[in-house]
Structure formats: C-alpha cells, structure tokens
Design an enzyme around this catalytic site. Structure first.
Site, short mmCIF file in Angstrom:
data_model
loop_
_atom_site.label_atom_id
_atom_site.label_comp_id
_atom_site.label_asym_id
_atom_site.label_seq_id
_atom_site.Cartn_x
_atom_site.Cartn_y
_atom_site.Cartn_z
N HIS A 64 -7.38 9.77 -2.07
CA HIS A 64 -6.72 9.67 -0.76
C HIS A 64 -7.58 10.25 0.38
O HIS A 64 -7.74 9.61 1.42
CB HIS A 64 -5.34 10.36 -0.82
CG HIS A 64 -4.36 9.80 0.15
ND1 HIS A 64 -3.02 9.67 -0.13
CD2 HIS A 64 -4.51 9.34 1.40
CE1 HIS A 64 -2.41 9.15 0.93
NE2 HIS A 64 -3.29 8.95 1.87
N LYS A 100 -2.58 5.93 -4.44
CA LYS A 100 -3.67 6.89 -4.19
C LYS A 100 -3.36 8.24 -4.83
O LYS A 100 -2.20 8.65 -4.88
CB LYS A 100 -3.84 7.11 -2.67
CG LYS A 100 -3.76 5.84 -1.85
CD LYS A 100 -3.88 6.07 -0.37
CE LYS A 100 -3.58 4.80 0.42
NZ LYS A 100 -2.16 4.63 0.79
N TYR A 128 3.47 9.63 -0.51
CA TYR A 128 4.52 8.96 0.28
C TYR A 128 5.91 9.12 -0.36
O TYR A 128 6.92 8.81 0.26
CB TYR A 128 4.22 7.46 0.47
CG TYR A 128 2.91 7.14 1.17
CD1 TYR A 128 2.16 8.11 1.81
CD2 TYR A 128 2.42 5.83 1.19
CE1 TYR A 128 0.95 7.80 2.43
CE2 TYR A 128 1.21 5.51 1.81
CZ TYR A 128 0.49 6.51 2.42
OH TYR A 128 -0.70 6.19 3.02
N ASP A 178 0.83 -1.20 0.00
CA ASP A 178 0.00 0.00 0.00
C ASP A 178 0.87 1.25 0.00
O ASP A 178 1.49 1.58 1.00
CB ASP A 178 -0.90 0.01 1.25
CG ASP A 178 -1.81 1.23 1.26
OD1 ASP A 178 -2.89 1.15 0.66
OD2 ASP A 178 -1.43 2.27 1.83
P1 NAD Z 1 0.50 1.04 11.87
O1 NAD Z 1 -0.65 0.77 12.77
O2 NAD Z 1 0.73 0.09 10.77
O3 NAD Z 1 1.87 1.14 12.65
C1 NAD Z 1 2.08 2.01 13.71
C2 NAD Z 1 3.46 1.74 14.33
O4 NAD Z 1 3.41 0.47 14.98
C3 NAD Z 1 4.62 1.62 13.34
O5 NAD Z 1 5.26 2.83 13.17
C4 NAD Z 1 5.56 0.61 13.99
O6 NAD Z 1 6.61 1.27 14.66
C5 NAD Z 1 4.72 -0.07 15.03
N1 NAD Z 1 4.67 -1.53 14.79
C6 NAD Z 1 4.52 -2.18 13.62
N2 NAD Z 1 4.50 -3.50 13.80
C7 NAD Z 1 4.66 -3.70 15.14
C8 NAD Z 1 4.72 -4.86 15.95
N3 NAD Z 1 4.61 -6.08 15.44
N4 NAD Z 1 4.88 -4.70 17.28
C9 NAD Z 1 4.98 -3.46 17.84
N5 NAD Z 1 4.92 -2.32 17.11
C10 NAD Z 1 4.76 -2.45 15.78
O7 NAD Z 1 0.23 2.55 11.35
P2 NAD Z 1 0.52 3.38 10.04
O8 NAD Z 1 1.91 3.20 9.54
O9 NAD Z 1 0.08 4.76 10.34
O10 NAD Z 1 -0.50 2.79 8.97
C11 NAD Z 1 -0.19 1.66 8.17
C12 NAD Z 1 -0.29 1.98 6.71
O11 NAD Z 1 -1.58 2.53 6.40
C13 NAD Z 1 0.66 3.08 6.23
O12 NAD Z 1 1.97 2.62 6.09
C14 NAD Z 1 0.00 3.48 4.94
O13 NAD Z 1 0.29 2.56 3.92
C15 NAD Z 1 -1.47 3.42 5.31
N6 NAD Z 1 -2.02 4.74 5.72
C16 NAD Z 1 -3.02 5.28 4.97
C17 NAD Z 1 -3.57 6.50 5.31
C18 NAD Z 1 -4.67 7.08 4.48
O14 NAD Z 1 -4.99 8.26 4.66
N7 NAD Z 1 -5.26 6.33 3.57
C19 NAD Z 1 -3.11 7.19 6.44
C20 NAD Z 1 -2.09 6.62 7.20
C21 NAD Z 1 -1.58 5.40 6.85
#
Ligand code: NAD
Length: 273
Positions: free
Chosen positions: A110, A77, A52, A47
């Site tokens: 987006h 997006k 990004y 994704d």
């Molecule tokens: P997430 O919930 O995936 O991760 C949050 C944090 O959790 C990470 O920075 C990481 O440090 C930690 N983490 C990951 N795996 C872990 C584990 N196994 N144990 C402990 N901690 C862990 O949040 P995110 O990165 O904000 O969202 C995921 C994806 O969603 C993004 O990379 C992006 O592709 C998408 N996204 C989309 C939008 C949108 O507006 N459509 C907005 C934000 C993110």
C-alpha cells in the site's frame, strides 16, 4: 485516440482501464451497494484494501452479482502495519478470506515502508504460487521502485499512485513507461478544483460531457488506469461512460499543463502512518 477498455500488462493479463474505488466506504451496506451498482453499470474492476475495512462487503457484492470470477479484476493491498515477508503472507490470507475468493488479480504494497523489499518478496511468492495474477506496488516513487528492482525476480507490473490534472506525475509516468509498469491513478478526479477550470469546462461543453468525464478521459489518453470513487448511482455510471469520445492531442497537453504538483494526501517520502 482510440482507447480500448482494458490495458495489457507486462505478463499478458488484461486489466480494465476504469475500476471502481471503494476508499472511505466502511459501512457494509454502503460498500455492498456501491459495488453492486458499479458492476451493474459495467465496471469489471474493484479497488479495495485491507485498511478500507470493506473486503467482506466487496466479496459479497461480487457473489451477488452473478458475474463470472474470471470476468472480474479485483485489487487489494497489504496495509503498512502488516508489511514484511511473513506478515504480508498472513495479511494476504486474511484478505483472501474476507473477500471469499480463491485468488486476487492484483496485490499491492500500500505505501513504501522501510520493509518494502521484504514485502515485495512476499508478493512475488504469491505470484509464483498463482494466488495473485499480477504483482504490484502503490505510492512508490522512482527510488522506491529502484529498491524493489534490486531484489525482484519479476518487476512490479502496476504502480498505483496519486495522479490527476493538478499532479500529472510526468517524470514518474515516464520512468514507469520505460520499465513497462502501468500506472493506476488514485484520486483521479483530484480535489474537484479542476472541474471549474476554463479549459476543462470548455472541453466539457465541446464534447457534451461532464468535467469529471473530461478528466477521466484524459487519464485514458495519457495511458493511465483510473479508479474513481462515488456512491451516487448517476456518477458511478457517468464515470465509466467515457469511451464514446476522444480528446485531441493539444487538448490532452493543455490538461497535463494544469499540473501544480498539488497532492490531496501525503507524499510517499514523508508520511507518518
Ligand atoms: P476520486 O478522485 O475518485 O473522487 C474524489 C471525489 O470526487 C469523490 O469523493 C466523489 O464525491 C467525487 N466524484 C466522483 N465522481 C464524480 C463525478 N462524476 N462528478 C463530480 N464529483 C465526483 O478520489 P478517491 O476516492 O480519493 O480515490 C479513488 C480510489 O483510489 C479510492 O476509492 C481508492 O480505491 C483508491 N485510493 C488509493 C490510495 C492509495 O494509497 N493507493 C489512496 C487513496 C485512494
């Protein structure tokens, strides 16, 4: 509950239930290595988004993996400043070029800007021209979706929204289910606060899994697609290793009940970007 590794979208396309999110991975090497690691760990969905600034790196990692294109599911997006009919078509061309692909699996608006209807019309055109396999949107509340429905020939098949145990999105999930729109959860792990909650810790102990795995399994049990992000190889592998156990329905309900309507980012009804 048994959960398969892919979910069937309204037009018969299968989408992996767990994808690799690449937000905040601007550095070429970080994004390239992350996607490479994820594909090695068994992820088949990535994704990304124009904003990004890592579509080139994602494309290069895909090529380097040697995995057949048809075995991958790539989402990108159109960013807010590129919305509108013509601009969206142009933005899509740019994304396709940067990713160095012939088609995108899922293309999303987006965020819902006032131009969301024109933007969606362009996404529909890309779908008609078979340049994308699935039309979708992101951060759309029910009333945004209703605006799209008013002009759509083909309804969006995916809505990507913020969703995690502190924001379980019950009413939007029900509305989307009624309209056969699958939900992708962004920020699926939330703020991490939930990792320390006694219910999540207790379930982690019971199933011999980590709190993150319990939360990701909860997403699958409630019908979500989830796109966790990590740059750490162990966590990348951990986040997809959630198919060898299942949660009981009362356990799923207990996690859903942790909802506090807490957002980690902007509300789609009130954002200034
Ligand atoms: P997430 O919930 O995936 O991760 C949050 C944090 O959790 C990470 O920075 C990481 O440090 C930690 N983490 C990951 N795996 C872990 C584990 N196994 N144990 C402990 N901690 C862990 O949040 P995110 O990165 O904000 O969202 C995921 C994806 O969603 C993004 O990379 C992006 O592709 C998408 N996204 C989309 C939008 C949108 O507006 N459509 C907005 C934000 C993110």
């Amino acid at each position: 509950m048994t959960v398969s590794k892919t979910i069937l979208l309204e037009n018969g396309v299968e989408m992996p239930r767990i994808g690799y999110g690449v937000f905040r991975m601007k550095e070429h090497e970080v994004a390239f290595n992350g996607v490479k690691e994820a594909l090695k760990a068994g992820y088949r969905a990535v994704d990304t988004a124009a904003i990004y600034q890592n579509e080139e790196a994602v494309g290069e990692a895909i090529k380097a993996s040697g995995i057949a294109r048809e075995d991958l599911f790539i989402t990108t997006k159109v960013w807010n400043t590129d919305q509108g009919y013509d601009n969206t078509l142009r933005a899509f061309e740019t994304s396709l070029k940067k990713l160095d692909l012939d088609y995108i699996d899922l293309y999303l608006t987006h965020w819902p800007k006032p131009t969301l209807a024109d933007t969606y019309k362009a996404i529909e055109r890309l779908y008609d021209e078979k340049l994308i396999r699935v039309p979708g949107v992101s951060n759309h509340h029910q009333h945004h979706l209703e605006e799209v429905f008013a002009i759509a020939n083909v309804k969006p098949m995916v809505n990507q929204i913020e969703c995690h145990p502190s924001l379980s999105q019950d009413s939007l999930r029900a509305f989307c289910a009624e309209h056969k729109i699958k939900l992708t959860a962004w920020a699926p792990l939330g703020t991490g606060i939930v990792f320390t909650h006694p219910i999540v810790r207790q379930l982690a102990q019971k199933y011999g899994k980590t709190p993150a795995q319990i939360v990701l399994r909860w997403h699958l049990e409630i019908g979500n697609i989830a796109i966790p992000k990590s740059v750490t190889p162990e966590r990348i592998a951990e986040n997809i290793d959630i198919y060898d156990f299942s949660l009981a329905s009362d356990e799923v309900a207990a996690i859903t009940a942790l909802n506090t309507f807490h957002r980690t980012s902007a509300d789609p009804d009130n954002f200034d970007f």
